[in-house]
Write a protein that holds these residues in place. Structure first.
Motif, PDB file in Angstrom:
ATOM      1  N   ASN A  24     -78.743  10.802   8.904  1.00  0.00           N
ATOM      2  CA  ASN A  24     -78.467   9.843   7.821  1.00  0.00           C
ATOM      3  C   ASN A  24     -77.017   9.871   7.343  1.00  0.00           C
ATOM      4  N   ALA A  25     -76.106  10.064   8.291  1.00  0.00           N
ATOM      5  CA  ALA A  25     -74.675  10.010   7.940  1.00  0.00           C
ATOM      6  C   ALA A  25     -74.341   8.590   7.472  1.00  0.00           C
ATOM      7  N   PHE A  26     -73.472   8.527   6.483  1.00  0.00           N
ATOM      8  CA  PHE A  26     -73.080   7.231   5.913  1.00  0.00           C
ATOM      9  C   PHE A  26     -72.090   6.522   6.837  1.00  0.00           C
ATOM     10  N   GLY A  55     -86.356  11.294   8.525  1.00  0.00           N
ATOM     11  CA  GLY A  55     -86.138  12.318   9.545  1.00  0.00           C
ATOM     12  C   GLY A  55     -86.045  13.698   8.945  1.00  0.00           C
ATOM     13  N   ARG A  56     -85.180  14.552   9.517  1.00  0.00           N
ATOM     14  CA  ARG A  56     -85.194  15.969   9.125  1.00  0.00           C
ATOM     15  C   ARG A  56     -84.136  16.359   8.098  1.00  0.00           C
ATOM     16  N   ALA A  57     -83.407  15.367   7.562  1.00  0.00           N
ATOM     17  CA  ALA A  57     -82.356  15.704   6.597  1.00  0.00           C
ATOM     18  C   ALA A  57     -82.253  14.640   5.509  1.00  0.00           C
ATOM     19  N   SER A  59     -78.943  13.851   4.053  1.00  0.00           N
ATOM     20  CA  SER A  59     -77.782  13.168   4.642  1.00  0.00           C
ATOM     21  C   SER A  59     -76.698  14.182   4.985  1.00  0.00           C
ATOM     22  N   ALA A  60     -76.033  13.946   6.130  1.00  0.00           N
ATOM     23  CA  ALA A  60     -74.941  14.829   6.564  1.00  0.00           C
ATOM     24  C   ALA A  60     -73.582  14.280   6.142  1.00  0.00           C
ATOM     25  N   GLY A  61     -73.576  13.375   5.144  1.00  0.00           N
ATOM     26  CA  GLY A  61     -72.285  12.879   4.630  1.00  0.00           C
ATOM     27  C   GLY A  61     -71.697  11.787   5.493  1.00  0.00           C
ATOM     28  N   GLN A  62     -70.391  11.640   5.402  1.00  0.00           N
ATOM     29  CA  GLN A  62     -69.692  10.585   6.151  1.00  0.00           C
ATOM     30  C   GLN A  62     -69.956  10.702   7.650  1.00  0.00           C
ATOM     31  N   ASP A  63     -70.189   9.558   8.296  1.00  0.00           N
ATOM     32  CA  ASP A  63     -70.331   9.541   9.758  1.00  0.00           C
ATOM     33  C   ASP A  63     -68.965   9.835  10.363  1.00  0.00           C
ATOM     34  N   LEU A  64     -68.847  11.028  10.929  1.00  0.00           N
ATOM     35  CA  LEU A  64     -67.534  11.455  11.435  1.00  0.00           C
ATOM     36  C   LEU A  64     -67.157  10.740  12.725  1.00  0.00           C
ATOM     37  N   ALA A 106     -78.297  18.534   2.901  1.00  0.00           N
ATOM     38  CA  ALA A 106     -77.480  17.527   2.207  1.00  0.00           C
ATOM     39  C   ALA A 106     -76.058  18.083   2.302  1.00  0.00           C
ATOM     40  N   ALA A 107     -75.231  17.462   3.152  1.00  0.00           N
ATOM     41  CA  ALA A 107     -73.889  18.012   3.407  1.00  0.00           C
ATOM     42  C   ALA A 107     -72.812  16.991   3.068  1.00  0.00           C
ATOM     43  N   GLY A 108     -71.641  17.492   2.687  1.00  0.00           N
ATOM     44  CA  GLY A 108     -70.514  16.615   2.376  1.00  0.00           C
ATOM     45  C   GLY A 108     -70.910  15.587   1.328  1.00  0.00           C
ATOM     46  N   ALA A 109     -70.583  14.324   1.607  1.00  0.00           N
ATOM     47  CA  ALA A 109     -70.929  13.275   0.642  1.00  0.00           C
ATOM     48  C   ALA A 109     -72.435  13.170   0.465  1.00  0.00           C
ATOM     49  N   GLU A 164     -70.101  27.421   2.084  1.00  0.00           N
ATOM     50  CA  GLU A 164     -71.347  28.153   2.331  1.00  0.00           C
ATOM     51  C   GLU A 164     -72.557  27.282   2.040  1.00  0.00           C
ATOM     52  N   ARG A 165     -73.598  27.466   2.824  1.00  0.00           N
ATOM     53  CA  ARG A 165     -74.849  26.731   2.625  1.00  0.00           C
ATOM     54  C   ARG A 165     -75.586  27.307   1.417  1.00  0.00           C
ATOM     55  N   LEU A 166     -76.000  26.450   0.491  1.00  0.00           N
ATOM     56  CA  LEU A 166     -76.739  26.912  -0.686  1.00  0.00           C
ATOM     57  C   LEU A 166     -78.183  26.437  -0.575  1.00  0.00           C
TER      58      LEU A 166
HETATM   59  O1  T3D Z   1     -64.115   9.604   5.437  1.00  0.00           O
HETATM   60  C1  T3D Z   1     -64.108   9.271   4.274  1.00  0.00           C
HETATM   61  O2  T3D Z   1     -64.326   8.070   3.918  1.00  0.00           O
HETATM   62  C2  T3D Z   1     -63.941  10.326   3.247  1.00  0.00           C
HETATM   63  C3  T3D Z   1     -65.259  10.801   2.781  1.00  0.00           C
HETATM   64  C4  T3D Z   1     -65.802  11.927   3.274  1.00  0.00           C
HETATM   65  C5  T3D Z   1     -67.121  12.362   2.827  1.00  0.00           C
HETATM   66  C6  T3D Z   1     -67.755  13.411   3.685  1.00  0.00           C
HETATM   67  O3  T3D Z   1     -68.964  13.450   3.694  1.00  0.00           O
HETATM   68  S1  T3D Z   1     -66.796  14.505   4.567  1.00  0.00           S
HETATM   69  C7  T3D Z   1     -68.011  15.603   5.277  1.00  0.00           C
HETATM   70  C8  T3D Z   1     -68.703  14.994   6.476  1.00  0.00           C
HETATM   71  N1  T3D Z   1     -69.842  15.764   6.902  1.00  0.00           N
HETATM   72  C9  T3D Z   1     -69.742  16.893   7.591  1.00  0.00           C
HETATM   73  O4  T3D Z   1     -68.678  17.401   7.843  1.00  0.00           O
HETATM   74  C10 T3D Z   1     -71.047  17.509   8.088  1.00  0.00           C
HETATM   75  C11 T3D Z   1     -71.114  17.446   9.596  1.00  0.00           C
HETATM   76  N2  T3D Z   1     -72.389  17.899  10.076  1.00  0.00           N
HETATM   77  C12 T3D Z   1     -72.696  19.206  10.163  1.00  0.00           C
HETATM   78  O5  T3D Z   1     -71.935  20.084   9.801  1.00  0.00           O
HETATM   79  C13 T3D Z   1     -74.038  19.534  10.723  1.00  0.00           C
HETATM   80  O6  T3D Z   1     -74.518  18.427  11.443  1.00  0.00           O
HETATM   81  C14 T3D Z   1     -75.070  19.902   9.638  1.00  0.00           C
HETATM   82  C15 T3D Z   1     -74.735  21.269   9.059  1.00  0.00           C
HETATM   83  C16 T3D Z   1     -75.122  18.860   8.537  1.00  0.00           C
HETATM   84  C17 T3D Z   1     -76.482  19.975  10.288  1.00  0.00           C
HETATM   85  O7  T3D Z   1     -76.421  20.813  11.414  1.00  0.00           O
HETATM   86  P1  T3D Z   1     -77.620  20.804  12.473  1.00  0.00           P
HETATM   87  O8  T3D Z   1     -77.339  21.893  13.450  1.00  0.00           O
HETATM   88  O9  T3D Z   1     -78.905  20.857  11.739  1.00  0.00           O
HETATM   89  O10 T3D Z   1     -77.581  19.363  13.173  1.00  0.00           O
HETATM   90  P2  T3D Z   1     -76.535  18.863  14.275  1.00  0.00           P
HETATM   91  O11 T3D Z   1     -77.045  19.175  15.627  1.00  0.00           O
HETATM   92  O12 T3D Z   1     -75.163  19.282  13.929  1.00  0.00           O
HETATM   93  O13 T3D Z   1     -76.624  17.260  14.037  1.00  0.00           O
HETATM   94  C18 T3D Z   1     -77.662  16.467  14.589  1.00  0.00           C
HETATM   95  C19 T3D Z   1     -77.063  15.175  15.060  1.00  0.00           C
HETATM   96  O14 T3D Z   1     -76.477  14.499  13.958  1.00  0.00           O
HETATM   97  C20 T3D Z   1     -75.915  15.415  16.059  1.00  0.00           C
HETATM   98  O15 T3D Z   1     -75.898  14.316  16.938  1.00  0.00           O
HETATM   99  P3  T3D Z   1     -76.265  14.513  18.490  1.00  0.00           P
HETATM  100  O16 T3D Z   1     -75.352  15.568  19.013  1.00  0.00           O
HETATM  101  O17 T3D Z   1     -77.702  14.945  18.474  1.00  0.00           O
HETATM  102  O18 T3D Z   1     -76.049  13.173  19.087  1.00  0.00           O
HETATM  103  C21 T3D Z   1     -74.696  15.381  15.173  1.00  0.00           C
HETATM  104  O19 T3D Z   1     -73.513  15.031  15.866  1.00  0.00           O
HETATM  105  C22 T3D Z   1     -75.096  14.276  14.201  1.00  0.00           C
HETATM  106  N3  T3D Z   1     -74.360  14.407  12.943  1.00  0.00           N
HETATM  107  C23 T3D Z   1     -74.543  15.343  12.002  1.00  0.00           C
HETATM  108  N4  T3D Z   1     -73.683  15.146  11.008  1.00  0.00           N
HETATM  109  C24 T3D Z   1     -72.956  14.060  11.335  1.00  0.00           C
HETATM  110  C25 T3D Z   1     -73.382  13.588  12.573  1.00  0.00           C
HETATM  111  N5  T3D Z   1     -72.835  12.535  13.168  1.00  0.00           N
HETATM  112  C26 T3D Z   1     -71.822  11.932  12.510  1.00  0.00           C
HETATM  113  N6  T3D Z   1     -71.359  12.323  11.318  1.00  0.00           N
HETATM  114  C27 T3D Z   1     -71.902  13.381  10.697  1.00  0.00           C
HETATM  115  N7  T3D Z   1     -71.451  13.745   9.478  1.00  0.00           N
END
Ligand code: T3D
Length: 258
Positions: A24-26, A55-57, A59-64, A106-109, A164-166
């Motif tokens: 559920n990335a934005f 699903g299982r989360a 939201s992981a915040g912004q779609d990177l 619930a990560a980042g945003a 750190e994860r809380l």
């Molecule tokens: O940009 C702006 O406009 C500024 C604003 C920024 C706001 C923000 O939110 S910045 C922070 C962005 N978020 C992150 O940095 C978190 C990134 N994700 C993670 O660190 C991990 O995914 C989690 C800790 C949240 C969960 O880990 P895990 O092991 O349970 O799951 P996973 O395997 O990492 O993720 C599952 C899938 O979701 C995976 O895709 P795949 O490989 O199966 O195709 C992963 O790439 C995808 N996914 C997870 N988080 C994001 C994402 N895809 C895009 N963007 C994400 N943030």
């Protein structure tokens, strides 16, 4: 809608972030659809709104993937102005309680948006990650405002600087969220609370929300005046008359949100 699910029934608006394969990335489409849903909730007279994730989360915040290096540098100030800031403002300005039902991560945003909701209820296995620092950003979407107010400066800094994860139980113990419940109880608990709030005196809840959030900018003396003005308005409401009548007649009140 492609990125969220939305419904509004019996005063309860339900918004589900719905990109489960991306936790559920934005992305831009999700922001556009969320804006539409919040407008519709307000227009349709929602008396409570539930925000959750599919699903299982939560939201992981912004779609990177939308921020991948290679293209021209992006002005994140502009994207935040166009997306997260209006979203957080809309949640706060919605004249009814907003419940975040958090399961999984619930990560980042994703964390910041959850914490921008009025009541956060999380399943025991849920967790909150201030993931921003890991990618070279600071907590946004109100994170640097809400976190210290909810948990104090020391814990806010600890969470934001380490990433750190809380866990949900600790989050509840720290007062960061309203309640942590057994995972299986998350849905029923949120539904029961939503039903309760949807039949509550909505104008009073909206004023309560506005007064409490606004209090951070005011002195006690100013806040006393705000309470007086709001109470004057509420004292003329149909719900206040009904509340008093129901008490005196020893029956359940039937509030209409007017
Ligand atoms: O940009 C702006 O406009 C500024 C604003 C920024 C706001 C923000 O939110 S910045 C922070 C962005 N978020 C992150 O940095 C978190 C990134 N994700 C993670 O660190 C991990 O995914 C989690 C800790 C949240 C969960 O880990 P895990 O092991 O349970 O799951 P996973 O395997 O990492 O993720 C599952 C899938 O979701 C995976 O895709 P795949 O490989 O199966 O195709 C992963 O790439 C995808 N996914 C997870 N988080 C994001 C994402 N895809 C895009 N963007 C994400 N943030």
């Amino acid at each position: 809608m492609e990125t969220i699910l939305f419904s509004l029934e019996e005063g309860i608006a339900r918004v589900t972030l719905n990109r489960p394969e991306k936790l559920n990335a934005f992305n831009t489409a999700m922001h556009t659809e969320l804006r539409g849903a919040l407008t519709e909730a307000r227009r349709g007279g929602a008396r409570v709104l539930i925000l959750s994730g599919a699903g299982r989360a939560f939201s992981a915040g912004q779609d990177l993937a939308d921020r991948a290096a290679g293209g021209a540098p992006l002005d994140l100030g502009a994207t935040i102005d166009a997306t997260y800031n209006p979203l957080v403002r809309s949640l706060r300005e919605l004249p009814c309680p907003v419940i975040a039902a958090v399961h999984g991560v619930a990560a980042g945003a994703g964390a910041s948006v959850a914490l921008a909701c009025d009541l956060v209820i999380a399943g025991k296995s849920a967790s909150f990650i201030q993931a921003f620092g890991r990618i070279g950003l600071l907590p946004d979407s109100g994170g640097t405002w809400n976190l210290p107010r909810l948990v104090g400066t020391a814990r806010a800094l600890g969470l934001a600087l380490t990433g750190e994860r809380l866990g949900a139980e600790q989050a509840a113990a720290w007062g960061m969220i309203w309640r942590c419940v057994e995972d299986a109880e998350l849905g029923p608990t949120v539904e029961e609370l939503a039903r309760q709030l949807a039949t509550a005196p909505t104008r009073a809840l909206a004023s309560t929300k506005e007064a409490i959030y606004g209090s951070w900018q005011r002195t006690l003396s100013e806040q006393l005046d705000v309470e007086r003005d709001m109470q004057r308005e509420l004292g003329m409401s149909e719900d206040f008359r009904e509340g008093v009548a129901a008490f005196l007649e020893k029956r359940a009140a039937r509030f209409k949100g007017r």
